[in-house]
Scaffold this motif. Structure first.
Motif, PDB file in Angstrom:
ATOM      1  N   ILE A 118       5.747  28.692  55.626  1.00 45.20           N
ATOM      2  CA  ILE A 118       6.330  28.595  56.897  1.00 45.20           C
ATOM      3  C   ILE A 118       5.621  27.255  58.096  1.00 45.20           C
ATOM      4  N   GLY A 121       5.351  23.043  59.037  1.00 44.44           N
ATOM      5  CA  GLY A 121       6.989  23.428  59.997  1.00 44.44           C
ATOM      6  C   GLY A 121       7.035  21.910  58.964  1.00 44.44           C
ATOM      7  N   TRP A 124       9.769  22.354  56.572  1.00 40.58           N
ATOM      8  CA  TRP A 124      10.627  22.863  56.765  1.00 40.58           C
ATOM      9  C   TRP A 124      11.729  22.394  57.908  1.00 40.58           C
TER      10      TRP A 124
END
Length: 430
Positions: A118, A121, A124
């Protein structure tokens, strides 16, 4: 519609290719291994896909006059649709190529490339942008059926999220960010204009009269409150009625072609009962207000002035030709010759026929012919040649139902009329 490139097309291509042109020196060559080649291809596809996504947003601004360098709003909207679909496909190939590039190292490396921790960033953000595109584009696939007009317009808010997320993704990964700022400002600025500024720039009109033309067809006569719009024959506007008693469509905007002459102080719009909103307008209350945005399109602007014209109108698609005929009647003259064919189901469905016959009777160079589907079937080349022998040498304009439009375009193409001389307009989620 003319098939060759227009000035707006060229500007759009430059805008889309600019980020790739700036990034290419940093991307290096293909490399000798499949992994390096796939990495290069994946990055190129990603840059082009995101650039097309932002360009699709930029051309959705719908500023009156902005559509003309592209050949009118219907053609600009087709470019918008193709840019959005092309962006979606390229983004998919972008992810696929980058994942496959890591496969030779290991399957785990490929999964990590596509779905990193995660803390990565930027990657994503790209996935979130893709997900927003999926939500936005899903209703366009036939599996889900034809989306409702207003639902389709509300879904454009999801596309705005895709633009913002994709723009952020590019800024975090790009070596040179100024091309992305240019595209981002254009794409997101267009959304801000459409949702924030444009609704406050609509013209206020009042319904002066509702004229019945036939069963399920009326003509609205609108008088401006303050300054009205200036337009040309064949253009259209977006109409938003404010009558609180309407059963449907209050405050919703829908496109309608103007049937009035450009010099008329009132706007006249022929409306056929074809859906909830147009059905409600059949009994709209006189003296209530409507909001008008436009004008858009350049239907009659696409021609060589030395050529005579052939107009083929059917159903409520006769309205741009009524506007043109009323303009001719006021000027009492025609540049060259105009022959109008009204393709109606029967005399009872030829809404403006009496007026058009009267104009043809007193204006030299303007000819009118009616053709009734119930009696004669679809228009044939024999009928066309019998009444207009030189039809193949004219600039030809078509407006009417989709089936009629498709039939006429096939008929004309089969008899040697080049695409460049056939002009048609179809409203499809404008």
């Amino acid at each position: 519609m003319r098939r060759w490139l227009r000035s707006g097309d060229i500007a759009l291509m430059v805008l889309v290719l600019l980020p790739l042109a700036v990034a290419l020196p940093r991307l290096g060559g293909f490399g000798d291994s499949p992994a390096l080649w796939l990495t290069w291809v994946g990055r190129v596809f990603g840059i082009l896909g995101l650039a097309m996504m932002l360009a699709a947003g930029a051309v959705s601004c719908r500023v009156p006059g902005f559509d003309r360098p592209f050949g009118g709003l219907t053609r600009l909207w087709q470019l918008h649709h193709w840019l959005g679909f092309g962006a979606f496909m390229l983004v998919m190939l972008h992810a696929l190529a980058l994942g496959m590039a890591a496969v030779p190292a290991s399957l785990e490396a490929a999964v990590t490339t596509l779905f990193p921790p995660i803390s990565h960033g930027a990657v994503w953000l790209g996935w979130l942008a893709w997900l927003a595109l999926v939500v936005f584009l899903a209703p366009t696939f036939g599996f889900f059926g034809q989306p409702r007009y207003q639902r389709w317009k509300r879904l454009h808010l999801v596309s705005a999220a895709a633009l913002l997320l994709g723009f952020w993704h590019a800024l975090l990964l790009a070596g040179e960010t100024w091309p992305w700022w240019l595209l981002g400002i254009a794409g997101l600025g267009a959304v801000a204009w459409r949702k924030g500024v444009a609704p406050n720039r609509r013209h206020v009109y009042r319904i002066e009269e509702v004229v019945p033309l036939a069963c399920g067809v009326v003509e609205l006569v609108l008088r401006p409150e303050g300054g009205g719009i200036r337009f040309e024959a064949g253009q259209f506007v977006y109409l938003s009625p404010l009558d609180e008693s309407l059963s449907a469509g209050r405050g919703e905007e829908h496109p309608y072609t103007l049937a009035s002459a450009p010099s008329d102080t009132c706007l006249r719009i022929g409306i056929k009962d074809l859906g909830d909103a147009s059905h409600a307008l059949q009994t709209v209350t006189p003296d209530t207000r409507v909001l008008v945005e436009g004008p858009y399109g350049e239907f009659f602007g696409r021609r060589l002035p030395e050529r005579d014209m052939l107009w083929l109108g059917g159903g409520i698609g006769i309205t741009p030709f009524v506007s043109g005929a009323r303009d001719v009647a006021i000027r009492a003259s025609v540049k060259g010759n105009i022959h109008l064919f009204y393709l109606a189901n029967g005399p009872d469905r030829a809404y403006y026929q009496a007026e058009l016959v009267e104009i043809a009777g007193r204006v030299e160079g303007f000819t009118y012919t009616s053709h009734y589907y119930r009696d004669q079937g679809p228009l044939t080349e024999v009928f066309l040649r019998q009444h207009c022998p030189d039809y193949a040498q004219r600039e030809i304009y078509i407006c009417g139902p989709l089936g009629m439009n498709a039939h006429l375009q096939r008929l004309l193409a089969d008899h040697g009329v080049p695409d460049s001389r056939i002009h048609s307009e179809v409203f499809d989620f404008l």
